[in-house]
Design an enzyme around this catalytic site. Structure first.
Site, mmCIF file in Angstrom:
data_model
loop_
_atom_site.group_PDB
_atom_site.id
_atom_site.type_symbol
_atom_site.label_atom_id
_atom_site.label_comp_id
_atom_site.label_asym_id
_atom_site.label_seq_id
_atom_site.Cartn_x
_atom_site.Cartn_y
_atom_site.Cartn_z
ATOM 1 N N ASP A 152 59.553 11.252 40.929
ATOM 2 C CA ASP A 152 60.876 10.744 41.319
ATOM 3 C C ASP A 152 60.689 9.722 42.439
ATOM 4 O O ASP A 152 60.167 10.037 43.500
ATOM 5 C CB ASP A 152 61.703 11.934 41.811
ATOM 6 C CG ASP A 152 63.175 11.598 41.911
ATOM 7 O OD1 ASP A 152 63.992 12.508 41.783
ATOM 8 O OD2 ASP A 152 63.515 10.426 42.147
ATOM 9 N N GLU A 195 42.020 -9.954 44.487
ATOM 10 C CA GLU A 195 40.847 -9.439 43.778
ATOM 11 C C GLU A 195 41.030 -7.979 43.414
ATOM 12 O O GLU A 195 40.750 -7.549 42.314
ATOM 13 C CB GLU A 195 39.614 -9.535 44.673
ATOM 14 C CG GLU A 195 38.965 -10.893 44.694
ATOM 15 C CD GLU A 195 37.834 -10.915 45.711
ATOM 16 O OE1 GLU A 195 37.278 -9.852 46.003
ATOM 17 O OE2 GLU A 195 37.540 -12.000 46.217
#
Length: 537
Positions: free
Chosen positions: A107, A228
């Site tokens: 949730d 990256e």
DNA sequence: TACATACAC
DNA sequence: GATGGTGTATGTA
């Protein structure tokens, strides 16, 4: 009509329960409820909305009174028999208790508000809510300290917290983030999800996964590195999604992420990414930490999670350590019963305001009390209801995730300010019919029942339905039916709001079980007046 | 089938 | 000034 006295005395407590602060939500513990309720009541008292709530409250009280009378007629003999029967059934359920599944309920924390804060750093550390002056969809934890919460009108929230910043809804944005979150779970298991809530069923062990597969690199503030790393993370996810995620209960390899001191700092020469990394273990708990970690890396938002042997419990657990936490109920009967014992029934999904109040009248607040009264409940409630109650009190729930079934209805509904003329109401109705027709077309669906829903300025709601023999789907077809339904109501009552609904389609392939189409119009001046005119004519 | 209620999010 | 929108399930007539 009620006298002022009756209003202020007899139902005062009831109304505070109905209209006052509902703090059954994470982040709302220990508030000055009395002060907050005073402000809420000050803002709502005397309004038409309040008047209607009063009316609804009386209906609930009547229901309770009926129930209590029924209870008074129950003999001890009846109760004994019921007890035997219920206990026999409970034993069967117990016999079928299944602790072999692991259900995870993920949730997102203060989802909409968190997205808005992420995208606008100026909102950080400020109390904010998402919605409008009329209605809020959610609030951040800061705002919750003031008693500001979802489903509260913005103008009342402003009184509770004058500095509150209300941000309009951006559904398109939430949809995008919601999808990203879904991707974070996709490799994990079978999962089903609604909006930002996700339930996930962990299925297979992954103890034979090499550590490298469970390793993640922490994103840093450095933009180049981040890009990256993101790429790398993406490639890991790709790999993951190509294989099933496996786990079994075993000690974690590492501590939870998010705590830098516990992060593994091994060099990653091979990958040429010299950053911190984290490796997750193979237990359910670790898999869930990994899921939450992935979500945070991908969206910069936090999620909470519950791990339990069934969906009912997993949902409750997901709330327990909110925000940014998780909680597990171990798969043993004892652990389940221990958890359930003092749990207020209101925490269970499906037990709302009304059911809570009815059960409270029977002295039931917690799940243990729900169990104690099982025989009585079987005599006072429908079979469906007492079965449901019994499941809850035994800590039982669904142990698999149902695939999304086909939709059963479709609707459009809108609340308007002021519509004085019938012809304007018809044309608005037509607009809504047009919207529904488009929505139906998008999904290639048709329906047979058209329902019109009306709400007047006093918030009284009524629905009128008409079922036709063959399916309809175009604006013209639907409006023809809706118009008739609306006409009757306008002629007789001078109502201001309307809705249309349609059900059941026998076509195979691209077909719909049903759809609904609705409109609500509000007219501040009209009802009484119009009715009078009608009468005088 | 029609309508109202309750509930979730 | 102002109290939402969409969908499902259930009870009752």
């Amino acid at each position: 009509m009620d006298s002022t006295k009756e209003t202020s005395n007899t139902y005062k407590e009831d109304l505070l329960l109905r209209m006052g602060l509902n703090d059954n939500k994470a982040g709302m513990e220990g508030l000055d409820k009395e002060k907050i309720n005073k402000i809420i009541m000050g803002a709502t008292k005397g309004s038409r909305f309040y008047g209607n709530e009063l009316k609804k409250e009386k209906q609930v009280n009547q229901r309770i009174e009926n129930m209590m009378q029924q209870k008074a007629r129950i003999t001890s003999q009846q109760l004994r028999e019921a007890q035997l029967q219920v206990d026999r059934f409970a034993m069967e359920l117990e016999h079928c208790r299944d602790l072999s599944n692991t259900i995870v309920h993920v949730d997102m924390d203060a989802f909409y508000a968190a997205v808005e804060m992420r995208d606008n750093p100026e909102l950080k550390d400020k109390p904010i809510a998402v919605g409008s002056m009329s209605m809020l969809s959610t609030s951040n934890y800061h705002a919750r300290r003031f008693g500001v919460r979802a489903a509260m009108p913005g103008f009342i929230a402003k009184r509770l917290c004058p500095h509150l910043i209300i941000v309009p809804l951006n559904f398109d944005k939430y949809r995008v983030v919601s999808k990203q979150v879904g991707i974070c779970l996709a490799p994990t298991s079978i999962c089903s999800w609604v909006s930002c809530r996700i339930r996930s069923q962990l299925q297979m062990p992954r103890q034979d996964w090499p550590e490298e597969r469970r390793r993640y690199f922490i994103k840093t503030g450095n933009s180049k590195t981040t890009s990256e790393l993101t790429t790398y993370l993406t490639s890991i996810e790709y790999e993951l999604s190509a294989s099933p995620l496996l786990f079994e209960d075993s000690p974690p390899d590492l501590q939870p992420p998010g705590n830098p001191s516990q992060v593994n700092c091994k060099e990653q020469n091979k990958l040429q990414i010299p950053q911190k990394s984290v490796v997750f273990g193979t237990s359910a708990e670790e898999v869930v930490k990994e899921i939450r970690f992935r979500i945070e890396q991908k969206t910069t938002l936090t999620a909470s999670a519950g791990i339990a042997p069934n969906t009912m419990l997993a949902k409750v657990c997901s709330d327990k350590n909110k925000p940014n936490g998780q909680y597990q109920i171990l798969p043993s009967r004892q652990a389940v019963m221990e958890f359930i014992k003092d749990l207020p029934i209101r925490k269970i999904s499906g037990i709302g305001k009304v059911t809570e109040k009815m059960l409270k009248a029977l002295g039931i607040i917690t799940c243990a009390e729900l169990y104690q009264q099982r025989a009585l409940l079987s005599l006072l409630f429908s079979e469906t209801s007492w079965h449901y109650f019994l499941h809850i009190s035994l800590g039982l729930g669904s142990t698999h995730l149902a695939r999304d079934g086909e939709r059963k209805s479709m609707s459009v509904e809108r609340t308007f300010n002021e519509i004085n003329k019938a012809e304007d109401q018809y044309s608005l109705c037509q607009e809504l019919c047009s919207e529904i027709a488009q929505d139906l077309q998008k999904e290639g669906l048709k329906g047979r029942t058209v329902t019109v829903k009306l709400k007047n300025v006093n918030f009284e709601v009524k629905t009128r339905a008409s079922t036709v023999s063959s399916v309809v789907s175009t604006e013209e077809e639907i409006f023809a039916i809706a118009k008739e339904l609306l006409r009757t109501e306008i002629d007789v009552f001078g109502y201001l709001v309307f809705l249309v609904k349609q059900t059941k389609n026998t076509n195979k392939g691209a077909s719909l079980a049903s759809y609904r189409l609705g409109t609500k119009l509000c007219q501040p001046l009209g009802v009484q007046e119009r009715r009078l005119i009608k009468i005088s004519v």
